[in-house]
Design an enzyme around this catalytic site. Structure first.
Site, PDB file in Angstrom:
ATOM      1  N   GLU A  94     -66.007 -50.377 -31.989  1.00 56.68           N
ATOM      2  CA  GLU A  94     -66.757 -50.092 -31.092  1.00 56.68           C
ATOM      3  C   GLU A  94     -66.919 -48.472 -30.635  1.00 56.68           C
ATOM      4  OE1 GLU A  94     -66.770 -51.156 -26.300  1.00 56.68           O
ATOM      5  OE2 GLU A  94     -65.166 -52.401 -27.591  1.00 56.68           O
ATOM      6  N   HIS A  98     -58.651 -50.802 -21.842  1.00 58.60           N
ATOM      7  CA  HIS A  98     -59.765 -51.401 -22.591  1.00 58.60           C
ATOM      8  C   HIS A  98     -59.216 -52.303 -23.780  1.00 58.60           C
ATOM      9  CE1 HIS A  98     -63.241 -50.776 -25.780  1.00 58.60           C
ATOM     10  NE2 HIS A  98     -63.501 -51.844 -24.966  1.00 58.60           N
ATOM     11  N   GLU A 149     -58.039 -55.346 -22.407  1.00 60.70           N
ATOM     12  CA  GLU A 149     -58.937 -56.273 -22.166  1.00 60.70           C
ATOM     13  C   GLU A 149     -59.482 -57.108 -23.493  1.00 60.70           C
ATOM     14  OE1 GLU A 149     -63.176 -56.108 -22.831  1.00 60.70           O
ATOM     15  OE2 GLU A 149     -62.931 -54.330 -21.764  1.00 60.70           O
ATOM     16  N   HIS A 150     -59.646 -56.677 -24.710  1.00 63.33           N
ATOM     17  CA  HIS A 150     -59.940 -57.313 -25.802  1.00 63.33           C
ATOM     18  C   HIS A 150     -58.745 -58.291 -25.962  1.00 63.33           C
ATOM     19  CE1 HIS A 150     -63.170 -54.849 -27.980  1.00 63.33           C
ATOM     20  NE2 HIS A 150     -63.106 -54.186 -26.816  1.00 63.33           N
TER      21      HIS A 150
END
Length: 454
Positions: free
Chosen positions: A314, A233, A236-237
């Protein structure tokens, strides 16, 4: 007339309208063939700078910043509004890379694509440089890729370049237009497999108001290293924050925002998906930036530290969501030996630089189990393990290199171009993605005990 000009000024993706420079400045440049030894004075974006005389005092040079008095010779770019004084003109001269004096010189759009001649088919067609309406049958030039139209008088204000040598086509392993679709679907489809094992579906839709692309990678948080939950994750950022070809962290998002587009991505259990949409005329630039995510990301140290805070934010938001909390409870109920048990979002506690782990000795059962001889003795073995220090940035590079292989990716592109034009556009951009023939991940066993399955 005023209403038409206002619509042109507000049209997304088009340059801001300004009155034709010829009405204000004595430009009067004409189109000529240039020998190989000449150099064309250009702005930083390689548009031709045309001579003019300053119409008033305090006319500013965009390079040195000096004010110029009225009546001074300067050069200006009508596309970028970039004005250069006489002393600054030489440093921005860009030589033409022409092999010989007979090389063909062609006009190009601001993106560098050749302009092809055509005649205006209807009245009130607009020139994308000066904004003037052109009568029917007026001679113009157009870029079929960018949908960029230029009238004859403005053609001289585009930097001439030698026609680029034909790029050898990317070899195709498989190609098929035989794709089943609904009878009412008027779009055209093509499946292509590249030599690097990347599989692509191209969709031609001449009536589309947006172009789009989506690339899916067969890797998700199930592949996170046990010591770094949330790494997939986090990567991905990070892919949005600069590549070797486009190092500016905001280049991708700014380009899309300025051209009527948007983007997003998500990381799932065994897939990570990246997608965007943009105005059809700007699909080439968006695809070029998009492809670099999977070829040469930077993962700069500054961006790494800042984006960790975004991951923490997040995760904090998810803690307030019952949906996310129930999903994580479901994962923790799975067997600790199965990837379903992992924490996929990550936070500042799980995504950190890892210190060196000293050598440890573990006593583990040896193959063969217990031995009847020797009074029920158990066979065992000592296993030594250690871990060198690992920076989170180095972990990002290692994860990208190990899992982001072309054979694990699937790409779909939708555009207004024909299938042949889409193929010519897409394949050279994504062909450089490396292929390490990564095998698909597999997780034997069941995530939940039989007593929990109903």
């Amino acid at each position: 007339r005023v209403a038409r000009l206002a619509r042109f000024a507000l049209r997304p993706g088009r340059p801001r309208w300004q009155p034709p420079l010829g009405r204000l400045l004595p430009c009067g440049a004409t189109r000529t063939r240039m020998p190989a030894s000449t150099a064309v004075p250009c702005c930083p974006n390689r548009h031709a700078l045309k001579p003019f005389v300053t119409p008033h005092d305090r006319f500013n040079c965009d390079l040195c910043g000096d004010d110029q008095p009225k009546g001074i010779d300067m050069r200006g770019c009508r596309i970028c509004e970039h004005d250069v004084c006489g002393k600054c003109s030489p440093p921005v001269d860009v030589p033409l890379d022409v092999a010989d004096a007979d090389a063909e010189i062609v006009e190009v759009c601001p993106s560098g694509h050749p302009l092809e001649p055509f005649a205006m088919e209807d009245e009130f067609g607009e020139c994308d440089l000066c904004g003037c309406d052109q009568p029917e049958d007026a001679p113009m030039r157009s870029c079929r890729i960018c949908d960029f139209d230029v009238c004859q008088s403005c053609t001289a204000n585009l930097a001439p370049r030698p026609r680029a040598a034909a790029v050898p086509p990317v070899p195709v392993v498989e190609r098929s237009d035989d794709i089943r679709k609904p009878a009412i679907d008027g779009r055209s489809y093509r499946y292509v497999k590249l030599p690097n094992e990347l599989r692509v579906v191209l969709v031609s839709d001449g009536e589309a108001d947006k172009a789009a692309a989506s690339l899916d990678v067969a890797v998700g948080h199930a592949c996170d290293p046990p010591e770094l939950p949330g790494l997939a994750h986090f990567l991905e950022h990070m892919l949005f924050l600069g590549t070797a070809k486009y190092p500016d962290e905001d280049d991708y998002t700014t380009f899309l925002a300025q051209n009527g587009g948007a983007s997003n991505a998500y990381t799932a259990f065994e897939n990570t998906n990246y997608h965007f949409e943009v105005l059809p005329a700007h699909l080439p630039g968006a695809l070029d930036r998009f492809a670099q995510f999977f070829i040469a990301p930077l993962f700069t140290e500054g961006a790494t530290g800042r984006e960790l805070k975004a991951i923490e934010s997040e995760n904090a938001k998810n803690l307030q969501s019952d949906t996310w909390r129930l999903a994580q409870l479901t994962r923790w109920a799975a067997s600790p030996e199965h990837p379903q048990h992992k924490f996929g979002t990550g936070n500042t506690e799980t995504l950190r630089d890892l210190a060196a782990r000293p050598v440890t000795l573990d006593l583990r059962p040896a193959p063969g189990g217990s031995s009847a001889a020797g009074g029920g003795a158990v066979r065992a073995r000592l296993v030594a393990s250690c871990r060198p220090p690992l920076a989170i940035r180095d972990a990002l590079f290692a994860f990208h290199q190990r899992h982001y292989s072309a054979n694990a990716m699937r790409l779909c592109v939708v555009g207004k171009q024909s299938l042949a034009e889409l193929e010519q556009l897409v394949l050279p951009l994504f062909y450089p993605i490396p292929n390490i023939n990564r095998p698909p991940p597999a997780w034997p066993g069941e995530p939940y005990a039989s007593t929990m399955r109903r």
